[in-house]
Design an enzyme around this catalytic site. Sequence first.
Site, PDB file in Angstrom:
ATOM      1  N   HIS A   1       0.862  -1.182   0.000  1.00 49.83           N
ATOM      2  CA  HIS A   1       0.000   0.000   0.000  1.00 49.83           C
ATOM      3  C   HIS A   1       0.898   1.233   0.000  1.00 49.83           C
ATOM      4  O   HIS A   1       1.958   1.241   0.643  1.00 49.83           O
ATOM      5  CB  HIS A   1      -0.936   0.010   1.210  1.00 49.83           C
ATOM      6  CG  HIS A   1      -2.145  -0.875   1.027  1.00 49.83           C
ATOM      7  ND1 HIS A   1      -2.828  -1.429   2.080  1.00 49.83           N
ATOM      8  CD2 HIS A   1      -2.781  -1.288  -0.102  1.00 49.83           C
ATOM      9  CE1 HIS A   1      -3.842  -2.154   1.601  1.00 49.83           C
ATOM     10  NE2 HIS A   1      -3.825  -2.087   0.283  1.00 49.83           N
TER      11      HIS A   1
ATOM     12  N   ASP B   1       1.054   4.098   1.381  1.00 55.85           N
ATOM     13  CA  ASP B   1       1.540   4.786   2.581  1.00 55.85           C
ATOM     14  C   ASP B   1       2.662   4.014   3.277  1.00 55.85           C
ATOM     15  O   ASP B   1       3.210   4.486   4.272  1.00 55.85           O
ATOM     16  CB  ASP B   1       0.385   5.088   3.561  1.00 55.85           C
ATOM     17  CG  ASP B   1      -0.391   3.856   3.973  1.00 55.85           C
ATOM     18  OD1 ASP B   1      -0.467   2.882   3.194  1.00 55.85           O
ATOM     19  OD2 ASP B   1      -0.936   3.844   5.102  1.00 55.85           O
ATOM     20  N   HIS B   2       3.027   2.857   2.726  1.00 58.12           N
ATOM     21  CA  HIS B   2       4.148   2.086   3.285  1.00 58.12           C
ATOM     22  C   HIS B   2       5.309   1.925   2.307  1.00 58.12           C
ATOM     23  O   HIS B   2       6.349   1.403   2.687  1.00 58.12           O
ATOM     24  CB  HIS B   2       3.672   0.704   3.758  1.00 58.12           C
ATOM     25  CG  HIS B   2       2.754   0.788   4.922  1.00 58.12           C
ATOM     26  ND1 HIS B   2       3.110   0.405   6.201  1.00 58.12           N
ATOM     27  CD2 HIS B   2       1.485   1.263   5.029  1.00 58.12           C
ATOM     28  CE1 HIS B   2       2.094   0.620   7.032  1.00 58.12           C
ATOM     29  NE2 HIS B   2       1.095   1.133   6.340  1.00 58.12           N
TER      30      HIS B   2
END
Lengths: 305, 305
Positions: free
Chosen positions: B66, B68-69
Amino acid sequence: MSTSLTVSILGCYAAAPGAFKNPTSQVLEIRNHVFLIDCGEGTQVALRRNKIKFVRIKHIFISHLHGDHFFGLMGVISTFSLLKRTAPLTIYGPVGIKEVVLLQLKLTQSFTSYPLHFKELKSKEPQLIYEDDLVTVTTIPLKHRIYTNGYYFQEKVGLRKLDINAALNLEIDKAYFNKIKQGGDVTLEDGTVVPNHELTFDPPTPKSYAYCSDTSYQPSITDQIQGATVLYHESTFLDSHEHLCKVTGHSTAKQAATIAKEAGVDQLILGHYSTRYPDLNAFKEEAQTIFADTHLADDGEVFTF
Amino acid sequence: MSTSLTVSILGCYAAAPGAFKNPTSQVLEIRNHVFLIDCGEGTQVALRRNKIKFVRIKHIFISHLHGDHFFGLMGVISTFSLLKRTAPLTIYGPVGIKEVVLLQLKLTQSFTSYPLHFKELKSKEPQLIYEDDLVTVTTIPLKHRIYTNGYYFQEKVGLRKLDINAALNLEIDKAYFNKIKQGGDVTLEDGTVVPNHELTFDPPTPKSYAYCSDTSYQPSITDQIQGATVLYHESTFLDSHEHLCKVTGHSTAKQAATIAKEAGVDQLILGHYSTRYPDLNAFKEEAQTIFADTHLADDGEVFTF
């Protein structure tokens, strides 16, 4: 109608971002459009800090696929989805940009919540890539280490402005006003033809914005952007490091100013500074020996023309 | 040898970055290793702000794909090259991570200045992915919307510490000292066997760090991380929004604390907060009803254990 160009500098430093120096990204507001130009890492955060409403951005123009100009693109695309955007978004950029975006969407097993369109570029000639009633956008082929385009944003000539007092004095019915604004003459009941210029004022001079980054010194672009209102031109180096331009495909402040002068633009904004220089004023001073109306971009700064 | 674990929180907020809220990334310093864990957009800038030397990072662990990682990963890889790094870098993460990195390197027409290795993960069982004389790293299979691993960093039991006075009193030659530190007994010239425990002190208790983000409540992990020194566990929501956990694959503060309690860890760090909550203290208060030694991660914070 008076119009203005607004340029918000989200980032204007070359290469790797510093703790407080953003890579390239900027927003051009022109005739109610909000165009995002380049998208270095951290662009979405810079948009927030500059209080630019995400939903107003419908077109993103990527100059080339070096990281400092597009590593923030996936974050923008992804966050627009998290915010449940529905308005379409079109991305303009070199061939390959679609593949890299779609691969990452596939890996994250997500779709965008909105229609996402791509216009991939490969022409080495100027190309009209966007047009509506108010503006056009044309590529400016640049000369860098990889395939790169600048973008030329031009307002169209607007309608003529009605001289309402002249029209009332001649008792012209308002049914004719649109025709007059479009440049038509009017024939009065007695057969007299009133030429348009007696009934109207000239429309405002259309403004234009030429974005040229990254590029080595490329005098051939001056014909295309002749008379632009504003030129943003990269100046990675000062003249003292001119020898680095050839290897890196960049320009000096002096070269940027020479382009501005030869193109007869009104104003020049410098940016894409190498982080080796502690004092940006040297860029302005160097450019002003050739072109007086030179401004320095800086992160977070907003210019209105 | 006394050792300490240091955890630097570069970012600990869920989903889209805010103007002053970074997505997930953190640095674990353990036995002279500097491990980068997850790499949301802006990680390279956060590393600079936390004054973590880039060259010390030799391993990057990505939990899942994802944005945001991992949207900051290309920037890190690319900047390391701009800085002319030569030390090898290994990236651990789900299958697909290599393709997305290599595609972007291809598009930017660049190579890294250093050897770049990938260890792609697809196992759903815990897997030893790194080992040297001092530490091991094992995956912690988590349960999220897409394939996700936590990581368990464990110090190995060190050598026993020589009781130098005891050894000198018995006139044991220093040639035996290494053998003693490794646990061996010593036979004196007169035939007396001196058992190891009379010549040594216990080595320090090995420390360990379990990183679990993102995941829904997954009690099965408590066996694997039993007795960990520190557990970092996501708590995207408060208990009042527990109904959102199922759809999103996340946990509440209460659930994170339950994992900490069941695993018998020493300390719990909460993070990956949804930005819907204005006051983070509510997370701590909720968790502490179940597990007292709870800390709140915040961007820029450094924990030492």
